[in-house]
Write a protein that holds these residues in place. Structure first.
Motif, mmCIF file in Angstrom:
data_model
loop_
_atom_site.group_PDB
_atom_site.id
_atom_site.type_symbol
_atom_site.label_atom_id
_atom_site.label_comp_id
_atom_site.label_asym_id
_atom_site.label_seq_id
_atom_site.Cartn_x
_atom_site.Cartn_y
_atom_site.Cartn_z
ATOM 1 N N LEU A 48 1.285 -5.599 3.485
ATOM 2 C CA LEU A 48 0.346 -6.446 4.222
ATOM 3 C C LEU A 48 0.283 -7.821 3.570
ATOM 4 C CD1 LEU A 48 -2.730 -4.067 4.693
ATOM 5 C CD2 LEU A 48 -0.773 -4.372 6.212
ATOM 6 N N LEU A 83 -4.130 -2.726 13.090
ATOM 7 C CA LEU A 83 -2.769 -2.991 12.606
ATOM 8 C C LEU A 83 -1.794 -1.970 13.171
ATOM 9 C CD1 LEU A 83 -3.534 -3.803 8.852
ATOM 10 C CD2 LEU A 83 -2.548 -5.385 10.526
ATOM 11 N N LEU A 139 0.614 -6.901 9.106
ATOM 12 C CA LEU A 139 1.552 -5.879 8.642
ATOM 13 C C LEU A 139 2.941 -6.490 8.634
ATOM 14 C CD1 LEU A 139 2.229 -2.866 7.964
ATOM 15 C CD2 LEU A 139 2.533 -2.553 10.431
ATOM 16 N N ALA A 168 -3.812 -1.102 0.395
ATOM 17 C CA ALA A 168 -3.304 -2.475 0.290
ATOM 18 C C ALA A 168 -4.429 -3.481 0.494
ATOM 19 C CB ALA A 168 -2.183 -2.706 1.305
ATOM 20 N N VAL A 228 3.451 0.496 3.010
ATOM 21 C CA VAL A 228 3.198 -0.559 3.986
ATOM 22 C C VAL A 228 2.988 -1.850 3.212
ATOM 23 C CG1 VAL A 228 2.184 1.002 5.708
ATOM 24 C CG2 VAL A 228 0.698 -0.196 4.120
ATOM 25 N N THR A 267 -7.313 -1.350 9.908
ATOM 26 C CA THR A 267 -6.073 -0.569 9.782
ATOM 27 C C THR A 267 -5.689 0.068 11.118
ATOM 28 O OG1 THR A 267 -7.130 1.506 9.077
ATOM 29 C CG2 THR A 267 -6.506 -0.063 7.345
ATOM 30 N N ARG A 325 6.759 -1.401 7.015
ATOM 31 C CA ARG A 325 6.380 -0.023 6.693
ATOM 32 C C ARG A 325 7.670 0.748 6.496
ATOM 33 N NH1 ARG A 325 4.093 1.674 12.641
ATOM 34 N NH2 ARG A 325 5.715 0.552 13.731
ATOM 35 N N ALA A 380 -2.493 1.404 4.149
ATOM 36 C CA ALA A 380 -2.989 0.080 4.546
ATOM 37 C C ALA A 380 -4.363 -0.191 3.934
ATOM 38 C CB ALA A 380 -3.038 -0.040 6.066
ATOM 39 N N GLY A 424 0.857 -1.176 0.000
ATOM 40 C CA GLY A 424 0.000 0.000 0.000
ATOM 41 C C GLY A 424 0.893 1.226 0.000
ATOM 42 N N HIS A 434 -0.270 6.198 6.941
ATOM 43 C CA HIS A 434 -0.117 4.755 7.130
ATOM 44 C C HIS A 434 -1.462 4.052 6.977
ATOM 45 C CE1 HIS A 434 3.498 6.272 9.273
ATOM 46 N NE2 HIS A 434 4.050 5.165 8.802
ATOM 47 N N ARG A 435 -2.493 4.624 7.602
ATOM 48 C CA ARG A 435 -3.827 4.031 7.513
ATOM 49 C C ARG A 435 -4.332 4.020 6.073
ATOM 50 N NH1 ARG A 435 -4.557 7.397 11.918
ATOM 51 N NH2 ARG A 435 -6.017 8.702 10.761
ATOM 52 N N TRP A 471 2.177 5.602 13.291
ATOM 53 C CA TRP A 471 1.058 5.082 12.502
ATOM 54 C C TRP A 471 0.083 6.239 12.329
ATOM 55 C CZ3 TRP A 471 0.902 0.830 9.693
ATOM 56 C CH2 TRP A 471 -0.312 0.403 9.152
#
Length: 179
Positions: free
Chosen positions: A20, A150, A28, A169, A18, A147, A31, A166, A7, A162-163, A158
């Motif tokens: 997954l 994770l 995860l 992904a 990231v 997410t 990252r 994710a 992602g 990042h979210r 995070w």
């Protein structure tokens, strides 16, 4: 689908990534932040091209795209078992270069679109599926909670990027779909 998905939350000269695993056990794996270009290339191709004659500007943007694509392709190829790439971004139509170079807001828009394009092109060159996620769109609440979980398990940092990476992904893996 099983496997891994990368992602990506792109920026104009870098990307937060990231990794997954695929269902049924979504985890995860990694990252990281990756620079799209380095060396003698500017961080922002269009901004650097703004003061150049059009032929030189075209050459700079093309060289930037080629080197960034190669860099991303290398990063993606290093991920074991990757089957798809999710990009947290909306594809935008970019006007011709001569129009972009005359407008500062268009320079920013073009920088962002260029980073999205090189990520998608690198994935395509590796035979990976590409999935786009609208970061401002409506998202499956269960996927959003996944997410968050994770991130809790991974610990800081995070952030929203990042979210979103994710979520992209997860969408690339077919785990979630936008509502």
């Amino acid at each position: 689908m099983s496997g891994a998905a990368v992602g990506v939350a792109p920026r104009s000269s870098s990307a937060l990534m990231v990794v997954l695993t695929g269902p049924p056990d979504v985890r995860l794996l990694a990252r990281t932040r990756a620079d799209l270009v380095g060396g003698d290339l500017p961080a922002q191709a269009y901004h650097a091209a703004a003061d150049l004659p059009l032929p030189e500007a075209e050459q700079l943007v093309r060289r930037w795209a080629d080197e960034a694509t190669a860099s991303v392709r290398t990063s993606l190829a290093e991920v074991s078992g990757v089957v798809a790439v999710g990009i947290a971004a909306v594809v935008r139509q970019v006007p011709s270069l001569d129009v972009v170079l005359r407008s500062h807001p268009l320079l920013h828009m073009a920088e962002g679109q260029l980073s999205r394009e090189v990520i998608a092109e690198a994935a395509a060159q590796l035979g990976l599926r590409v999935h786009y996620l609208d970061p401002k769109g409506r998202h499956d609440p269960a996927a959003v909670e996944r997410t968050v979980a994770l991130g809790r398990a991974a610990g800081p940092p995070w952030r929203k990027e990042h979210r979103m990476a994710a979520l992209a992904a997860l969408g690339a893996l077919g785990v979630s779909s936008p509502r």
